[in-house]
Each structure stands twice: as C-alpha cells, then as structure tokens.
Design a protein around this motif. Structure first.
Motif, PDB file in Angstrom:
ATOM      1  N   PRO A 124       0.577  -1.285   0.019  1.00  0.00           N
ATOM      2  CA  PRO A 124      -0.224   0.003  -0.175  1.00  0.00           C
ATOM      3  C   PRO A 124       1.100   0.900   0.140  1.00  0.00           C
ATOM      4  CG  PRO A 124       0.149  -1.331   1.754  1.00  0.00           C
ATOM      5  CD  PRO A 124       0.886  -2.303   1.574  1.00  0.00           C
ATOM      6  N   ILE A 125       0.314   2.385  -1.030  1.00  0.00           N
ATOM      7  CA  ILE A 125       1.540   3.192  -0.830  1.00  0.00           C
ATOM      8  C   ILE A 125       0.363   4.572  -1.051  1.00  0.00           C
ATOM      9  CG2 ILE A 125       2.883   4.881  -1.853  1.00  0.00           C
ATOM     10  CD1 ILE A 125       4.545   2.290  -0.716  1.00  0.00           C
ATOM     11  N   GLY A 126       0.768   6.118  -0.924  1.00  0.00           N
ATOM     12  CA  GLY A 126      -0.217   6.798  -1.131  1.00  0.00           C
ATOM     13  C   GLY A 126       0.385   7.539  -2.248  1.00  0.00           C
ATOM     14  N   ILE A 127      -0.651   7.553  -3.325  1.00  0.00           N
ATOM     15  CA  ILE A 127       0.063   8.806  -5.205  1.00  0.00           C
ATOM     16  C   ILE A 127      -0.738  10.073  -4.873  1.00  0.00           C
ATOM     17  CG2 ILE A 127      -0.380   9.061  -7.520  1.00  0.00           C
ATOM     18  CD1 ILE A 127      -0.390   5.873  -8.015  1.00  0.00           C
ATOM     19  N   ILE A 128      -0.183  11.307  -4.567  1.00  0.00           N
ATOM     20  CA  ILE A 128      -0.051  12.262  -4.080  1.00  0.00           C
ATOM     21  C   ILE A 128      -0.332  12.912  -5.450  1.00  0.00           C
ATOM     22  CG2 ILE A 128       0.359  14.836  -3.554  1.00  0.00           C
ATOM     23  CD1 ILE A 128       2.658  12.872  -2.025  1.00  0.00           C
ATOM     24  N   VAL A 129      -1.366  13.192  -5.514  1.00  0.00           N
ATOM     25  CA  VAL A 129      -1.750  14.070  -7.349  1.00  0.00           C
ATOM     26  C   VAL A 129      -1.897  15.263  -6.585  1.00  0.00           C
ATOM     27  CG1 VAL A 129      -3.644  14.293  -8.893  1.00  0.00           C
ATOM     28  CG2 VAL A 129      -3.247  12.220  -7.985  1.00  0.00           C
ATOM     29  N   LYS A 130      -1.360  16.711  -7.401  1.00  0.00           N
ATOM     30  CA  LYS A 130      -1.893  17.731  -7.429  1.00  0.00           C
ATOM     31  C   LYS A 130      -1.798  18.221  -8.868  1.00  0.00           C
ATOM     32  CE  LYS A 130       0.963  19.246  -2.933  1.00  0.00           C
ATOM     33  NZ  LYS A 130       1.792  19.638  -2.795  1.00  0.00           N
ATOM     34  N   GLY A 131      -2.596  18.451  -8.708  1.00  0.00           N
ATOM     35  CA  GLY A 131      -3.371  19.753 -10.371  1.00  0.00           C
ATOM     36  C   GLY A 131      -3.213  18.295 -11.397  1.00  0.00           C
ATOM     37  N   ASP A 132      -1.865  18.222 -12.412  1.00  0.00           N
ATOM     38  CA  ASP A 132      -1.455  17.367 -13.744  1.00  0.00           C
ATOM     39  C   ASP A 132      -0.425  16.391 -12.831  1.00  0.00           C
ATOM     40  OD1 ASP A 132      -4.157  18.541 -15.272  1.00  0.00           O
ATOM     41  OD2 ASP A 132      -2.599  19.501 -15.782  1.00  0.00           O
ATOM     42  N   SER A 133      -0.178  16.614 -11.875  1.00  0.00           N
ATOM     43  CA  SER A 133       0.901  15.538 -11.933  1.00  0.00           C
ATOM     44  C   SER A 133       1.229  14.762 -10.491  1.00  0.00           C
ATOM     45  CB  SER A 133       2.202  16.255 -10.606  1.00  0.00           C
ATOM     46  OG  SER A 133       2.482  16.958  -9.278  1.00  0.00           O
ATOM     47  N   ALA A 134       1.435  13.178 -10.329  1.00  0.00           N
ATOM     48  CA  ALA A 134       1.443  12.575  -9.640  1.00  0.00           C
ATOM     49  C   ALA A 134       3.053  11.883  -8.801  1.00  0.00           C
ATOM     50  CB  ALA A 134       0.410  11.101  -9.752  1.00  0.00           C
ATOM     51  N   ARG A 135       3.074  11.576  -7.905  1.00  0.00           N
ATOM     52  CA  ARG A 135       4.198  11.304  -6.858  1.00  0.00           C
ATOM     53  C   ARG A 135       4.264  10.694  -5.993  1.00  0.00           C
ATOM     54  NH1 ARG A 135       4.969  16.484  -8.468  1.00  0.00           N
ATOM     55  NH2 ARG A 135       7.052  17.361  -9.259  1.00  0.00           N
TER      56      ARG A 135
END
Ligand SMILES: Cc1cc2nc3c(=O)[nH]c(=O)nc-3n(C[C@H](O)[C@H](O)[C@H](O)COP(=O)(O)O)c2cc1C
Length: 185
Positions: A21-32
């Motif tokens: 399990p991992i969190g994908i951080i989405v801000k606007g058009d970017s994912a990290r």
C-alpha cells in the motif's frame, strides 16, 4: 489525472513481483510518491522504472501487502506502452506509470509518475464503510508501530479496531485479525 483524485490516493502499488500500500499524491496534473528507503517498492522502481497503481476494495490485501509478500499467482503481466508491467489479478482498475526518482533526502525518495496506461475491470459500486476505512488507518499506524512500539500508536490502532468490529463486514474482521497478529510479531 485519469482515475486518481486530487489529494492522496491510497492504492496498492505493484512493482516486479511485489505489492505494497502506497499513497499517490496528486496535485493538479502531477502525480508523485514519497517512498521510504529500504522498501522493496523503491528498490524495484530504481531497477525497472515503472509502478502500477491497483485500485482494490479488499481490506485483507491492504493488510497482507503492508506486512508481508503475496504469492506469485496474485500477479498478472500487462503491456503498457513499451513496458511489460505487473498488476494484481483481482484489481478493480489499474494504472501503469513510468516512475523516475526526482529527489532523495535522508530517509525517503520522491518519485515522479507519468501515466502510460489505465484500465477499469470492475464497475462495482462500493458504499462507504467505516470498518474498511478504519482498516486502512489501523494498517498505516501498524506499519509504524512495528518499528517503535509507541503506546500512542497502539491506542490509535485499538480505536480503529473497535470501529472495524462495529462497522465492518467479515472481510474487514478477517483483515483486523491478521493485522493484530502482524503487530504482535
Ligand atoms: C494505506 C497505507 C499507505 C502507505 N503509504 C506509504 C507511502 O506513501 N510511502 C511509503 O514508503 N510507505 C507507505 N506505507 C507503508 C508501506 O506499505 C510498508 O512499509 C510496506 O511494508 C512496504 O512494502 P515493500 O517493502 O514491499 O515495498 C503505507 C502503508 C499503508 C497501510
């Protein structure tokens, strides 16, 4: 951002024969992703440069993959752009990303994700269940608790365990049993 929503998406990340399990951080058009050093996930991304986000509604999979490895037959290969990637066989949807390490600090690496493919496999509707949500919370606390046995984390786990017992179904209760065993070890 395709299937993912703004904020932190708690998915099951698959890399070569590994799931966590991992969190994908989405801000606007970017994912990290922010990945702690020492995880198999960051080591596999370093070698292979890809990761798959699996959307799955099984609480047992969240607990097992947080603390343990899954057998090989839980995985299936897919072609995504010019890459062969692996996803969970039972995922409701999957999103394949190219993954590049953007920055490394003391304990963690920041990984930039570029989507190459996504597929929805199950259109099921999943009503909100506080028991399921509490499994996610208790599992996050559990992965930290096994490192330091902080009594404050134990209190948080116990709080979420009581919500699982009150609001969850049989699969949430099974996941809770596993979680309590893993954190005892
Ligand atoms: C819901 C949830 C979200 C998590 N998010 C992250 C994360 O964003 N980054 C990370 O390094 N670990 C995260 N963890 C902890 C990892 O899943 C855990 O350390 C796991 O054992 C790593 O497995 P691996 O060694 O197979 O990669 C999370 C755990 C849970 C339960």
């Amino acid at each position: 951002m395709g299937l993912l929503g703004e904020g932190i998406n708690e998915i099951i990340a698959t890399t070569r024969k590994n799931a966590a399990p991992i969190g994908i951080i989405v801000k606007g058009d970017s994912a990290r992703m922010v990945l702690f050093h020492g995880t198999h996930t960051i080591e596999n991304i370093r070698k292979d440069g890809w990761v798959v986000a699996n959307i799955i509604h099984d609480p047992v999979i969240y607990v097992k993959t947080a603390f343990d490895d899954l057998p090989d037959d839980y995985f299936i290969s897919e072609n995504a752009g010019d890459m062969e990637v692996q996803r969970l066989k039972d995922a409701s949807a999957w999103i394949a990303f190219k993954a590049e390490i953007e920055r490394e600090s003391g304990g963690a690496a920041i990984v930039r994700l570029t989507q190459v493919a996504e597929k929805i496999l199950d259109e099921g509707i999943y009503p909100v269940n506080r028991g399921f949500n509490s499994i996610i919370e208790a599992t996050v606390h559990g992965t930290r608790y096994i490192m330091n046995h902080d009594p404050r984390l134990r209190e948080l786990i116990d709080h979420h365990a009581s919500l699982v017992r009150k609001c969850g179904g049989s699969r949430e209760r099974e996941a809770l049993g596993l979680l309590l065993d893993y954190i005892k070890k």
